[in-house]
Design a protein around this motif. Structure first.
Motif, PDB file in Angstrom:
ATOM      1  N   GLN A  68       0.833  -1.200   0.000  1.00  0.00           N
ATOM      2  CA  GLN A  68       0.000   0.000   0.000  1.00  0.00           C
ATOM      3  C   GLN A  68       0.868   1.250   0.000  1.00  0.00           C
ATOM      4  O   GLN A  68       0.563   2.228  -0.698  1.00  0.00           O
ATOM      5  CB  GLN A  68      -0.939   0.012   1.200  1.00  0.00           C
ATOM      6  CG  GLN A  68      -2.072  -0.967   1.099  1.00  0.00           C
ATOM      7  CD  GLN A  68      -2.909  -1.030   2.367  1.00  0.00           C
ATOM      8  OE1 GLN A  68      -2.549  -0.473   3.404  1.00  0.00           O
ATOM      9  NE2 GLN A  68      -4.020  -1.730   2.301  1.00  0.00           N
ATOM     10  N   ASP A  69       1.959   1.220   0.759  1.00  0.00           N
ATOM     11  CA  ASP A  69       2.875   2.360   0.794  1.00  0.00           C
ATOM     12  C   ASP A  69       3.531   2.561  -0.570  1.00  0.00           C
ATOM     13  O   ASP A  69       3.662   3.693  -1.050  1.00  0.00           O
ATOM     14  CB  ASP A  69       3.928   2.154   1.887  1.00  0.00           C
ATOM     15  CG  ASP A  69       4.784   3.378   2.105  1.00  0.00           C
ATOM     16  OD1 ASP A  69       4.218   4.489   2.197  1.00  0.00           O
ATOM     17  OD2 ASP A  69       6.014   3.229   2.177  1.00  0.00           O
ATOM     18  N   ARG A  72       1.023   4.100  -2.851  1.00  0.00           N
ATOM     19  CA  ARG A  72       0.858   5.518  -2.508  1.00  0.00           C
ATOM     20  C   ARG A  72       1.988   6.340  -3.148  1.00  0.00           C
ATOM     21  O   ARG A  72       1.751   7.397  -3.718  1.00  0.00           O
ATOM     22  CB  ARG A  72       0.848   5.677  -0.989  1.00  0.00           C
ATOM     23  CG  ARG A  72       0.104   6.835  -0.464  1.00  0.00           C
ATOM     24  CD  ARG A  72      -0.065   6.880   1.057  1.00  0.00           C
ATOM     25  NE  ARG A  72       0.643   5.920   1.883  1.00  0.00           N
ATOM     26  CZ  ARG A  72       0.123   4.763   2.335  1.00  0.00           C
ATOM     27  NH1 ARG A  72      -1.108   4.411   2.036  1.00  0.00           N
ATOM     28  NH2 ARG A  72       0.818   3.959   3.110  1.00  0.00           N
TER      29      ARG A  72
END
Length: 77
Positions: A68-69, A72
């Motif tokens: 997810q990072d 992002r």
């Protein structure tokens, strides 16, 4: 092509207690040179999901949050 996954792993390894020698052995690579090659040359689309899970497990981080990072960061580029 992007190397966000490799760069994120380099950052995580730097923050951890692992040396490249020990980390390479823990994830099943032959040497720190092999690990360094992976992290400096492997494009995001070449990473296998299972390899990401192994790296994250050894680092003690959640692979879902890690990805997810990375997503992002990809969105910010």
């Amino acid at each position: 092509m992007s190397r966000l996954i490799s760069n994120a792993f380099k950052d995580e390894i730097k923050r951890s207690h692992w040396t490249y020698d020990r980390f390479a052995e823990a994830v099943g690579l032959n040497s720190k040179q092999n690990l360094s090659f992976w992290l400096n040359h492997k494009e995001d689309d070449a990473w296998l999901y299972d390899d990401i899970k192994i790296f994250c497990r050894v680092l003690g981080i959640n692979h879902t949050l890690f990805l997810q990072d990375v997503d992002r960061k990809r969105g910010n580029n």
